[in-house]
Design a protein around this motif. Structure first.
Motif, mmCIF file in Angstrom:
data_model
loop_
_atom_site.group_PDB
_atom_site.id
_atom_site.type_symbol
_atom_site.label_atom_id
_atom_site.label_comp_id
_atom_site.label_asym_id
_atom_site.label_seq_id
_atom_site.Cartn_x
_atom_site.Cartn_y
_atom_site.Cartn_z
ATOM 1 N N GLU A 1 -26.366 -39.529 -130.724
ATOM 2 C CA GLU A 1 -27.278 -40.247 -131.080
ATOM 3 C C GLU A 1 -28.439 -40.285 -129.901
ATOM 4 O OE1 GLU A 1 -29.996 -42.169 -133.247
ATOM 5 O OE2 GLU A 1 -28.432 -41.477 -134.023
ATOM 6 N N LEU A 2 -27.592 -40.834 -128.602
ATOM 7 C CA LEU A 2 -28.356 -40.645 -127.333
ATOM 8 C C LEU A 2 -29.230 -39.661 -127.102
ATOM 9 C CD1 LEU A 2 -29.031 -42.445 -125.033
ATOM 10 C CD2 LEU A 2 -26.797 -41.917 -124.002
ATOM 11 N N VAL A 3 -28.425 -38.502 -127.033
ATOM 12 C CA VAL A 3 -29.219 -37.042 -126.810
ATOM 13 C C VAL A 3 -30.334 -36.935 -127.770
ATOM 14 C CG1 VAL A 3 -28.749 -34.782 -126.530
ATOM 15 C CG2 VAL A 3 -26.970 -36.405 -125.837
ATOM 16 N N LYS A 4 -30.110 -36.985 -128.969
ATOM 17 C CA LYS A 4 -31.124 -37.238 -129.967
ATOM 18 C C LYS A 4 -32.302 -37.784 -129.739
ATOM 19 C CE LYS A 4 -28.586 -36.001 -134.304
ATOM 20 N NZ LYS A 4 -27.929 -36.428 -135.343
ATOM 21 N N ARG A 5 -32.081 -38.957 -129.286
ATOM 22 C CA ARG A 5 -33.155 -39.999 -128.883
ATOM 23 C C ARG A 5 -33.942 -39.132 -127.736
ATOM 24 N NH1 ARG A 5 -32.787 -45.368 -130.297
ATOM 25 N NH2 ARG A 5 -32.715 -45.456 -132.449
ATOM 26 N N CYS A 6 -33.302 -39.110 -126.627
ATOM 27 C CA CYS A 6 -33.875 -38.393 -125.435
ATOM 28 C C CYS A 6 -34.736 -37.053 -125.677
ATOM 29 C CB CYS A 6 -32.880 -37.979 -124.364
ATOM 30 S SG CYS A 6 -31.992 -39.641 -123.711
ATOM 31 N N LEU A 7 -33.939 -36.149 -126.539
ATOM 32 C CA LEU A 7 -34.725 -35.011 -126.994
ATOM 33 C C LEU A 7 -35.946 -35.366 -127.793
ATOM 34 C CD1 LEU A 7 -32.007 -32.706 -127.970
ATOM 35 C CD2 LEU A 7 -33.280 -32.280 -125.942
ATOM 36 N N GLN A 8 -36.014 -36.247 -128.534
ATOM 37 C CA GLN A 8 -37.118 -36.817 -129.375
ATOM 38 C C GLN A 8 -38.343 -37.147 -128.378
ATOM 39 O OE1 GLN A 8 -35.705 -39.680 -132.126
ATOM 40 N NE2 GLN A 8 -37.177 -38.818 -133.494
ATOM 41 N N GLY A 9 -37.894 -38.094 -127.401
ATOM 42 C CA GLY A 9 -38.860 -38.688 -126.475
ATOM 43 C C GLY A 9 -39.426 -37.510 -125.443
ATOM 44 N N LEU A 10 -38.586 -36.548 -125.131
ATOM 45 C CA LEU A 10 -39.122 -35.734 -124.326
ATOM 46 C C LEU A 10 -39.952 -34.512 -125.174
ATOM 47 C CD1 LEU A 10 -35.800 -34.515 -122.320
ATOM 48 C CD2 LEU A 10 -37.702 -35.666 -121.636
ATOM 49 N N LYS A 11 -39.599 -34.220 -126.381
ATOM 50 C CA LYS A 11 -40.589 -33.617 -127.079
ATOM 51 C C LYS A 11 -42.018 -34.146 -127.508
ATOM 52 C CE LYS A 11 -39.208 -32.632 -131.375
ATOM 53 N NZ LYS A 11 -38.003 -32.237 -132.552
ATOM 54 N N ALA A 12 -42.049 -35.530 -127.259
ATOM 55 C CA ALA A 12 -43.201 -36.155 -127.702
ATOM 56 C C ALA A 12 -44.103 -36.380 -126.474
ATOM 57 C CB ALA A 12 -43.068 -37.552 -127.983
ATOM 58 N N ILE A 13 -43.499 -36.058 -125.576
ATOM 59 C CA ILE A 13 -44.300 -36.131 -124.167
ATOM 60 C C ILE A 13 -44.626 -34.987 -123.442
ATOM 61 C CG2 ILE A 13 -42.603 -36.523 -122.331
ATOM 62 C CD1 ILE A 13 -45.311 -39.040 -123.305
ATOM 63 N N LEU A 14 -43.825 -34.052 -123.640
ATOM 64 C CA LEU A 14 -44.247 -32.730 -122.988
ATOM 65 C C LEU A 14 -45.075 -31.760 -123.846
ATOM 66 C CD1 LEU A 14 -40.676 -31.705 -121.788
ATOM 67 C CD2 LEU A 14 -42.478 -32.677 -120.535
ATOM 68 N N PRO A 15 -45.885 -31.078 -122.972
ATOM 69 C CA PRO A 15 -46.913 -29.855 -123.870
ATOM 70 C C PRO A 15 -45.897 -29.178 -125.001
ATOM 71 C CG PRO A 15 -47.180 -30.035 -121.596
ATOM 72 C CD PRO A 15 -46.252 -31.043 -121.489
ATOM 73 N N LYS A 16 -46.458 -28.815 -125.760
ATOM 74 C CA LYS A 16 -45.597 -28.034 -126.913
ATOM 75 C C LYS A 16 -44.981 -26.742 -126.297
ATOM 76 C CE LYS A 16 -47.775 -29.311 -131.229
ATOM 77 N NZ LYS A 16 -48.553 -29.098 -132.368
ATOM 78 N N GLU A 17 -45.529 -26.074 -125.475
ATOM 79 C CA GLU A 17 -44.956 -24.829 -125.020
ATOM 80 C C GLU A 17 -43.833 -25.214 -124.120
ATOM 81 O OE1 GLU A 17 -48.290 -25.369 -124.922
ATOM 82 O OE2 GLU A 17 -48.661 -24.292 -126.588
ATOM 83 N N THR A 18 -44.161 -26.008 -123.186
ATOM 84 C CA THR A 18 -42.878 -26.746 -122.454
ATOM 85 C C THR A 18 -41.686 -27.205 -123.300
ATOM 86 O OG1 THR A 18 -44.735 -27.355 -120.969
ATOM 87 C CG2 THR A 18 -42.509 -27.775 -120.188
ATOM 88 N N ALA A 19 -42.116 -27.805 -124.179
ATOM 89 C CA ALA A 19 -41.031 -28.684 -125.097
ATOM 90 C C ALA A 19 -40.345 -27.526 -125.769
ATOM 91 C CB ALA A 19 -41.588 -29.536 -126.013
ATOM 92 N N VAL A 20 -40.941 -26.367 -126.326
ATOM 93 C CA VAL A 20 -40.019 -25.711 -126.772
ATOM 94 C C VAL A 20 -39.100 -24.777 -125.985
ATOM 95 C CG1 VAL A 20 -40.378 -23.421 -128.142
ATOM 96 C CG2 VAL A 20 -41.807 -25.007 -129.031
ATOM 97 N N GLN A 21 -39.729 -24.640 -124.636
ATOM 98 C CA GLN A 21 -38.817 -23.845 -123.919
ATOM 99 C C GLN A 21 -37.684 -24.810 -123.429
ATOM 100 O OE1 GLN A 21 -42.050 -22.872 -121.160
ATOM 101 N NE2 GLN A 21 -41.167 -20.978 -120.991
#
Length: 1951
Positions: free
Chosen positions: A620-640
């Motif tokens: 659950e914790l890793v999922k949350r963190c990934l979600q947060g990072l995905k929301a805040i980083l630019p899309k290309e960076t997030a995908v990488q």
């Protein structure tokens, strides 16, 4: 993509490999169909004797041609559950020849066949489709976009038709008017593609092509052509049919609703949007071209349909043109015949046509008929339109009436076409198309062009206004096959080399390693051992194998073809080139059936395996963190970033769940530029499982020797640290080992690598992780995750030099933070690269601090949150804003001033739509803030489970609101709200309310509960299905119900008690007995009508059994020898057909038992049809009963027709009345036609005279009245008015029983114009009232106007009436018609016509009986004047009668010459009876006491009168009639109440059998008895207009003389009382025991002109008064939870409760007993005394808890935690504490507070022992204390001092005091030193850290930075400090403790 080179051999491990074979295959082999036979036929003969038969069969199947192999196909989809929750299984649709098998199953569940369908011809295609069923128009009018229900279906396409089977079990078959190439399910319904044959290809010049695509929105709708709208050259758009046969559909998606087509000529793919047609586009396509118009823009109307229909009529492909001409002619004639007008157009248009061939083949025979051209401008704009030429118009003429055009329903809009390729390849049609989403939510449309081995991906997104899709550029990925993996937003690509590669959008993630695929095998042995089954290895390729790859391919292949070591393999493999995947003997050939994250691989050796692609994260914790990072980083960076993490996490042999977080941290820190090797805490993170390839390979170095580093690694490990602090270590006095500071840890500082992916985003990442940290604090289940996360945060905060954050984490986790001290230096230059986002705040946002400020009433900043991730923070913030700050606007819109949304720049769009969900419109009434909060929380989906996981301090305000709401909830809240506030009674009520009517849970007691042996003979009396449980509550003191059953039973022989006189011979004695039996039978035959009333709607039939109809027993038993007496012995004359109406009534009584909510269909009704003719009358009654309860609407028209053609009189009567009653007031045309056939007056005058039996005519006339009730339909009214005075005809027609026909016409006329009074629109020329007056008093007959005058020219030869009106016939009907037309209008002028005449002369002219009707009619018109007292009753008697008749029971009569005493006496009794009957109508079902007493007085007067000597003057018959009328009036007033006095009267009348007592009087008495117990006490009568009309028909006060007498009134009408009955019994049901109980309810009446607003207390179960009189109903305390049903807003809620059995769920309060166990409330008083003396709570014994609650959790708590065991010692104190807490929670009725109490107690004890390593609980304590001292809570308590959560206890103050003391003791015992060093910015000593953090948090001490900024240095005295710290919001109690330190004299003020 450039990163192929740096893919460091990363592989992604696929999950569990599993052999796959379609589940349907096994099943279809077992399926008893022809499939197995076909397989046997395929097997060549020589192999039949081979040793392994199965292998032989497989071999033979391999050689079968493609065509045969095509027979098997399947598709899979994600399982869909009925309720809509998440389910994880696959559903499979398997097709083989003509069997379709639908199965479900998954890895974990065993697969099960759900349904199997077998059809007649081979199945071409099977698919799932959802059809939309639009709701009725009426509902749609007020709510735009009202709920459309989905019908989930499965469609099976055959050659000539398509079968549709819905999940509910409906089956449709739609015939297809053309050959279908393929079917596609869309959002709106099905899309058909017509298969175009070669003949059509160059369209013959004069004709346009036919449409190629069609839609069908519902299986019952017509198939309509599709239109397309494409932009013209100059911006003009053109709408036309899709008629281009070069367009092929290759893909269709429902969401988004798009179609992808392929143009075979241009070799291009095009995407279209699919939507419904707009009306203007429809008209554009359908318009006839007018003379001047440009013909290009329209299509001639009916050519398409005519074309299709006529084509499909052609008998053979080569048929001559003349054949087709004739077929067109014949059709144009036949289409007018009436029997084709069925509801579904498909039946008339298409189903009848033969489909022997494809319509395209018949085209040539039509070149002559120009009519069939389709003028759309596709081909040649130059061509003149044919339609204008005169000869074509001549051709048209015979076609015009024949067809109406088919209206198109769906339209496609052009969206995107791929660019034209440089070199055109023919045949580059996409073989597979799907929509895939990448890891950041961008959508791609991917299509696989197989001939080029590439997957083309087009990115698309919604435009800002969501109106259309915008497509981007195409990316090509080399691929041999591909499949989407929806579960994790990726797609799998099979490369030409045979590798499986995972992509996210167009970004390559990595190769997929499949653990189970074997190494190269050189032998022929099958690499996968498995049971060999004959069908297992049939290859089912998704593409035909004969499409061999073209020469182009060899240049594309990547690696040289290896030498084929195994030549035999070569022949097996269909693709030779595929062997390029070198070493494997088996390689992957295709991908298919992707579902969620599972996909099937098709291997080269014809086996299939199913693999699953692993998730992106499981914890659950890793999922949350990934979600947060995905929301805040630019899309290309997030995908990488996600790609890197995915590779690390899913490497073969990846980490287990536990170490997933450690891996994530390492991965993330590496990406941010840290060297995780050198950082000691990340180095020591343990990874179970193999090491990740992302981490530098140093760690994995195998070293046999060992080194010093290993020892240091051990010393610095977590395990060692934990061991050192272990109590055993202290006990053994082990010296702590010093870790020598390893060189690289401190000597050189570590720097970050600024070139890494995430380096520049560190501040943003840090802030997001901090918000996630705050969010996790709100979930008490995530404590472990918090501790992991804080270590990472501390490291980042230290490196970013964020002092405030460091201090904040220290306060939260004092023990954790002190352990790691290593920093990394980020030099200035690098800091410049970092992007500090705008939302980054220097002060750490803290959710607890925010809540605390709210509670204290300080100003608050908006709290930052991440949409979609910090949902809990948002919920808590808004609920506190609403409930504590009282800001109601907080939840109504996007609450920007409490929340501050964080997004990365590109994300604007999505957020807006997220927020719309929370727009909370309160639908129900809301008064207080608490209610608003609870309703809002439910609307955003907050449940009790969420509440339990909130920390107790944060949850407290919400719990308080819930507690406030629980006391007085509103009855119409939805179920979810009631569950949240813990009112099971209400939530169960709401749940019942949401069910369909038929499924009410407490219906009647099933018959099996009734002991059968004891009552075996009583079983058949038809009254054994009553709900005994409720009736025993209503009438608990006596056995009146059994008595009623005894009086009404007609299934057993009667006792014939005749004493044999000595002079009578035996023969005479037998005759005497039989005569006596005949008398008794008059009574027996009258019983069923009453029984029907008693058992009304009490039974739910079993659909598989016939309805039991008790037999009518007309035999007797004579004592003493119990000999049988029978009427059929021939000794006496018995009237013929004596029992036929009795058995009709018996059938009605049985049928009326069926409750309206039962599930009944047409088949069951027909199934009940009896086999023997004697029972036909009962069945006729049964049909009428079904009509009265509304079930007859389900009977198919065909069956109705069947019954009527039999010509059985009774059946016709029952059916006509039943159907009409079921369609009451609807003006239904089909029923009107049905009735008109039976009424000569409604038929055209030239029609043949039908011989309709008289009684059937009467029934039909009343039926017309029912169907048109209240409509004031002019034509109907005119005909009925004339029919009242219908003269007898010349040939003896209409001569018998004319009275009943005239009465029926009058009643029907009254119903049609019911209550309209003088404002009958458009009927003034009919002079309705005057005409009726004439019918009533007599006069000259008017000339018959209208079309029927021919019929009435010659008078009757038998009946000489002259030309005056026969008043004796017409008066009753006219009188009642007037009464009904002017019902309740209080029209005096009409009422005066109906006054009783007041002179002797006039009295002689009126039949006394008619005076009863006139009085009744007059009183009904003057409705408001009726008063329930005898003075009013007597005021209706004219003066002349009052003066001359002393009273009803005088002993002798005064003699008089000029007055006829007989006339006066008769007039007197009838007038009084009429007035009393109107009193019954006025107070029907009201149980009005005054009305009851008044009527009872008159009834007893009439009884005395009967036995008085003067009875002979009035006449016994007249007195009996009046007495019966009075009894009925009494029963009407007391309907359903079972009043004892009326029951005694009825029983007295039951016993009178001889003399004047004929069949009719018995009928009346037992109807009265039935009304008294209507529906077993569940039903009562209504006084609405339509009810009064029905009761007038049913209780018409002229009773039949014998059982076949219908002269004055048709007996069947007696049953219309059902239309006036309404359920009004309210039964409280205890929600815990689920059984009915008593409850006190308080009913409040609205004020009226007779009385003001009044309340009345009733003990339920009770009949409620009529709902329109009520204002509200309350369930009153103290025993049950209060419940208010407010009727001022509308009665629908209560009506739905009553119609479902009147069940009102109630819940006992704590410590109360039900009224049954404790009628006087004395035993509960004991419990009450305990609650008030709270000081003696200690004396509370845990055993006593059962009196207070039924919750098993609390019982076990009492058992385990409150019962002392042997010697407890000091634990006794805890036990006492727990007991008193439990006691308080239970008596205060908030047991959910128990965990909170215990948590507080535990926290305080931990603080006392100084063991607080994290300050989480202290924060909660602080919030609890602040909540109770908050302003808003104090105001609430002042308004309502008795209700609150911790109110009656001293618990909180004690706890607060304990905390204060503990902290102060610590301060005195040396804590002040460490506090001082903290405030001055030095490091305090380690042992004191945790207590110091507790002190800082509890007293809200500011950080040293804030103190320095506040300028406190120079302060000299306390007052200055007070002023300066006011700004920092430091409370005074903290200041008192801080002042000495700040002022520099440490000892002065410590308290």
């Amino acid at each position: 993509m450039s990163d192929h080179c740096d893919e460091r051999a990363t592989m992604i491990a696929a999950g569990d490999l599993q052999e796959f074979a379609p589940r349907g295959r096994e099943q279809s082999r077992r399926h008893p169909s022809a499939l197995s036979l076909q397989l046997r036929r395929l097997q060549p003969a020589p192999e039949l004797c081979s040793s392994d038969g199965a292998a032989g069969l497989v071999g033979s199947l391999r050689e079968v041609t493609i065509h045969d192999r095509h027979r098997e196909s399947w598709q899979l989809r994600k399982g869909i559950s009925d309720v809509g929750e998440e389910v994880d299984y696959d559903e499979e649709l398997y097709v083989a020849s003509n069997v379709v098998i639908w199965s479900k199953g998954s890895r974990s569940q065993v697969s099960a066949v759900y349904k199997a369908f077998t059809v007649d011809s081979p199945v071409l295609q099977a698919l799932w489709c959802d059809f939309i069923i639009p709701q009725e128009k009426s509902e749609k009018a007020d709510v735009p976009g009202s709920e459309e229900t989905l019908e989930k279906c499965i469609c099976i396409l055959q050659n000539s038709c398509i079968n549709v089977h819905s999940m509910e079990g409906k089956d449709y078959i739609a015939a297809l008017p053309f050959q279908v190439a393929s079917v596609w399910p869309s959002k709106y319904g099905l899309l058909f593609e017509r298969s175009s044959s070669s003949h059509e290809v160059p369209p013959s010049p004069p004709r346009e092509p036919l449409p190629t695509m069609f839609s069908m929105l519902h299986p019952l709708d017509e198939i309509a052509p599709l239109v397309c709208k494409s932009g013209g050259v100059f911006g003009s758009s053109r709408v036309q049919y899709v008629a281009d046969h070069t367009l092929r559909i290759v893909f269709l998606s429902a969401d988004p609703s798009i179609v992808m087509t392929y143009d075979t000529v241009q070799s291009l793919h095009t995407v279209w949007a699919l939507r419904r047609v707009k009306p203007e586009e429809q008209s554009l396509v359908l318009k006839f071209p007018d003379q001047g118009g440009t013909p290009q823009h329209m299509a001639t109307s009916s050519s398409l349909t005519a074309h299709l229909r006529s084509l499909s009529k052609g008998d053979s492909p080569g048929g001559s043109p003349f054949q087709n001409y004739s077929s067109i002619h014949s059709q144009s004639r036949s289409s007018s015949s009436p029997n084709l007008q069925s509801r579904s157009p498909t039946i008339s248009n298409m189903a009848a046509l033969s489909r022997s061939h494809s319509p395209a083949l018949g085209v040539h025979s039509f070149s002559g008929v120009h009519r069939f051209n389709f003028s759309s401008s596709a081909q040649s704009p130059r061509r003149p339109s044919v339609t204008h030429s005169p000869n074509s118009i001549a051709n048209d003429s015979f076609l015009v009436p024949e067809t109406e055009p088919i209206v198109p329903e769906l339209c496609i809009d052009h969206l995107w076409t791929e660019t034209v390729p440089s070199m055109r390849e023919k045949n580059s049609q996409a073989s597979k198309v799907f929509i895939s989403t990448d890891l950041c939510g961008q959508k791609f449309l991917c299509f696989l062009v197989e001939s080029q081995l590439q997957l083309r991906c087009v990115k698309f997104q919604e435009s800002n206004d969501k109106s259309q899709l915008i497509f981007g550029s195409v990316t090509n990925i080399p691929a041999k096959d591909a499949a989407p993996v929806e579960g994790i937003d990726t797609l799998l690509v099979l490369e030409g080399s045979g590798n499986l590669v995972l992509y996210s959008g167009v970004v390559r993630v990595g190769k997929v390693f499949i653990p189970g695929l074997p190494a190269p095998s050189l032998t022929m042995s099958n690499p996968m051992p498995r049971p060999s089954t004959p069908l297992d290895s049939v290859s089912t390729p998704s593409k035909p194998l004969n499409k061999h790859l073209g020469p182009l391919e060899e240049s594309v292949l990547l690696s040289p073809v290896p030498e084929l070591r195994d030549s035999s393999k070569l022949h097996d493999s269909p693709y030779v080139e595929d062997c390029t995947f070198q070493q494997l003997g088996t390689f992957i050939q295709a991908l298919r059936d992707p579902v969620h994250n599972r996909v099937t691989l098709e291997l080269s050796n014809n086996t299939m395996v199913r693999i699953s692609i692993p998730e992106i994260a499981t914890s659950e914790l890793v999922k949350r963190c990934l979600q947060g990072l995905k929301a805040i980083l630019p899309k290309e960076t997030a995908v990488q970033m996600l790609v890197k993490w995915y590779n690390a996490y899913n490497a073969p042999g990846g980490p287990s769940y536990h170490s997933e977080w450690n891996l994530f941290v390492t991965c993330l820190m590496n990406m941010m530029g840290y060297n995780t090797e050198r950082l000691c805490w990340t180095r020591n993170l343990d990874f179970e499982g193999s090491l990740s390839p992302v981490i530098a390979p140093k760690k994995a170095r195998p070293s046999e020797t060992g080194s010093d580093e290993d020892w240091e690694y051990l010393l610095s490990s977590d395990y060692h640290r934990n061991f050192e602090s272990h109590p055993i270590a202290k006990a053994l006095r082990l010296d702590p080992l010093e870790v020598s500071a390893s060189r690289d840890d401190f000597s050189q500082s570590l720097s970050l690598d600024s070139s890494t992916l995430l380096f520049s985003h560190i501040p943003a990442i840090f802030f997001v992780l901090h918000l996630i940290y705050e969010e996790l604090k709100l979930n008490s289940l995530m404590g472990e995750g918090l501790r992991s996360l804080v270590v990472l945060l501390v490291q980042l905060a230290r490196d970013l030099k964020l002092e405030a954050y460091m201090d904040y984490y220290y306060r939260d986790y004092p023990a954790l933070v002190k352990t790691s001290r290593q920093t990394c230096i980020i030099d200035q230059v690098q800091t410049g690269f970092m992007l500090h986002p705008s939302f980054f705040s220097a002060e750490p946002p803290s959710i607890f601090q925010w809540l605390s400020s709210c509670l204290k009433g300080e100003g608050v900043q908006p709290y930052p949150y991440l949409p979609g991730i910090c949902e809990r923070s948002k919920l808590v913030v808004l609920s506190v804003a609403l409930y504590i700050l009282g800001d109601e606007s907080a939840v109504l819109n996007e609450a920007s001033h409490y929340l501050y949304k964080i997004t990365s720049g590109q994300r604007k769009q999505q957020m807006e739509q997220d927020d719309n969900r929370c727009n909370f419109k309160s639908s129900t009434s809301v008064s207080s803030l608490a209610e608003k909060l609870v309703l809002w929380m439910t609307s955003v989906g907050f449940t009790l489970r969420d509440l339990e996981s909130l920390p107790f301090g944060v949850a407290l305000p919400i719990r308080d609101a819930i507690y406030q709401c629980r006391e007085q909830p509103s009855s119409d809240w939805p179920e979810a709200v009631c569950l949240l506030i813990g009112r099971q009674d209400l939530s169960k009520q709401a749940w019942e309310g949401s069910l369909q009517k038929g499924k009410s849970s407490v219906g009647t007691v099933p018959s099996s509960d009734i002991p059968s042996a004891a009552e075996s003979e009583e079983d058949e009396d038809g009254m054994n299905d009553m709900n005994e449980e409720v009736m025993s509550l209503i009438w608990s003191e006596d056995l009146r119900v059994q008595e009623v059953r005894r009086l009404l039973q007609s299934a057993r022989p009667v006792r014939v008690n005749v004493v044999q006189m000595p002079e009578a011979s035996d023969h005479e004695y037998i005759e005497e007995k039989e005569n006596r039996l005949l008398q008794l039978c008059q009574r027996t035959m009258a019983l069923p009508v009453g029984r029907g009333m008693f058992t009304l709607f009490s039974y739910h039939p079993v659909p598989t059994e016939q309805l039991p109809i008790p037999k009518l027993n007309l035999t007797g038993r004579a004592p003493p020898r119990n000999t049988t007496v029978d009427l059929n012995s021939g000794n006496i004359d018995v009237p013929p057909n004596m029992a036929c109406w009795a058995s009709f009534h018996n059938g009605v009584a049985a049928g009326l038992k069926i409750a309206p909510a039962s599930q009944i269909d047409s088949a069951w009704i027909v199934y009940n049809k009896p086999k023997i003719a004697e029972l036909a009358n009962e069945y006729a009654g049964f049909l009428m009963a079904l009509g009265l309860s509304g079930h007859l609407t389900k009977l198919a028209t065909l069956n109705i027709h069947d019954y009527l053609t039999k010509g059985h009189e009774m059946t016709s009567i029952g059916l006509l009345l039943g159907v009409s009653a079921a369609k009451l007031g609807t003006m239904d045309m089909s029923i009107t036609r049905l009735l008109s056939i039976h009424i000569p007056a409604l038929l055209p005058p030239t029609s043949t005279e039908l011989d309709v039996p008289h009684n059937v005519q009467v029934a039909a006339v009343v039926g017309i009245g029912l169907v048109y009730q209240g409509t004031a339909h002019r034509h109907t009214a005119e005909v009925l008015l004339a029919e009242i005075g219908r003269p007898p005809g010349p040939e003896m027609e209409y001569c018998t029983d004319r009275e009943s026909y005239s009465l029926a016409s009058g009643l029907a006329l009254g119903m049609v114009c019911l209550g309209h009074g003088s404002n009958l629109i458009g009927m003034s020329d009919l002079n309705v009232p005057e005409q009726l007056y004439q019918y009533m008093v007599g006069g000259h007959r008017r000339f018959q106007a209208g079309m029927h005058r021919e019929k009435h020219k010659s008078p009757s030869y038998q009946i000489k009436e002259g030309d005056t009106i026969n008043v004796d016939v017409t008066c009753p009907g006219a009188t009642l018609a007037l009464a009904m037309i002017y019902l309740k209008t209080n029209n005096r002028s009409i009422a005066d016509w109906l006054k009783a005449p007041d002179t002797m002369y006039l009295l002689d002219f009126v039949k006394p009986e008619f005076l009863l009707l006139r009085t009744l009619a007059r009183c009904l018109i003057l409705w408001d004047d009726i008063l329930p007292n005898s003075k009013w009753v007597n005021s209706n008697v004219p003066q002349i009668i009052r003066e001359n008749i002393i009273s009803l029971h005088a002993t002798e009569l005064p003699s008089s010459e000029d007055l006829s005493l007989e006339t006066l006496a008769q007039a007197h009794v009838y007038i009084i009876a009429g007035a009393c009957l109107s009193l019954g109508f006025r107070f029907a079902g009201s149980e009005n006491l005054a009305a009851f007493q008044c009527l009872y007085k008159y009834a007893t007067d009439f009884l005395k009168c009967l036995s008085a000597p003067t009875a002979s003057i009035t006449g016994h018959y007249n007195l009996e009639t009046c007495l019966s009328v009075l009894l009925l009036a009494l029963a009407m007033v007391m309907a359903g109440s079972g009043n004892l006095k009326v029951l005694q009267l009825c029983r007295f009348m039951h016993k009178k059998t001889g003399g004047e007592m004929n069949y009719g009087f018995h009928l009346a008495h037992h109807m009265a008895l039935g009304l008294l117990f209507l529906g077993g006490g569940r039903y009562s009568l209504s006084t609405s207009n339509s009810s009064i009309a029905a009761l007038l028909c049913a209780l018409y006060p002229h009773f039949p003389v014998h059982s076949t007498d219908n002269r004055y009134h048709l007996q069947a009408l007696r049953h219309l009382y059902v239309l006036a009955a309404e359920p009004r019994l309210l039964t409280p049901v205890d929600v815990d025991t689920n059984s009915p109980c008593y409850a006190l309810i308080e009913v409040t009446y609205k004020g009226t002109q007779w009385y003001g607003e009044a309340t009345e207390e009733l003990m339920a179960p009770t009949l409620l008064p009529e709902l329109h009189l009520l204002k509200q109903i309350r369930v009153k305390g103290p025993r049950y939870w209060e419940l208010l049903i407010d009727l001022s807003k509308g009665t629908t809620h209560l009506q739905s409760i009553l119609s479902k059995g009147g069940i009102l769920y109630v819940k006992l309060r704590a410590g109360q007993l039900s009224y049954k166990e404790d009628p006087m409330g004395w035993r509960s008083l004991l419990a009450q005394t305990v609650t008030h003396r709270s000081s003696e709570a200690r004396a509370f014994k845990p055993e006593a808890i059962s009196a207070f609650t039924s919750d098993p959790a609390l019982f076990s708590f009492a058992d385990y935690f409150c019962k002392p065991t042997m010697d407890m010692g000091q634990k006794q104190e805890i036990l006492d504490l727990f007991s008193s807490i439990l006691y308080e929670c239970v008596t205060q009725e908030n047991p959910e507070m128990l965990p909170t109490y215990i948590a507080i107690d535990q926290a305080v004890r931990r603080l006392e022992r100084r063991e607080m390593s994290e300050t989480f609980e202290l924060w909660q304590m602080k919030l609890v204390l602040e909540f109770f001292s908050s302003q808003s809570h104090r105001e609430r308590m002042s308004r309502n001092p008795t209700r609150g959560l911790f109110m009656n206890s001293e618990f909180l103050p004690v706890m607060k005091c304990t905390i204060d003391n503990t902290l102060d003791q610590w301060l005195q015992a040396g804590g002040d030193v460490s506090l001082h060093s903290y405030l001055s910015g030095q490091a305090p000593e380690e042992s004191q850290l945790s207590m110091l953090a507790c002190f800082l948090i509890y007293h809200s001490v500011p950080t040293p930075g804030q103190l320095a900024a506040g300028g406190l240095e120079g302060s000299r005295n306390f007052s200055e400090l007070l002023l300066k710290l006011r700004r920092l919001h430091v409370p005074v109690r903290a200041l008192l403790r801080l002042a000495p330190l700040l002022l520099g004299n440490p000892q002065a003020m410590v308290l």
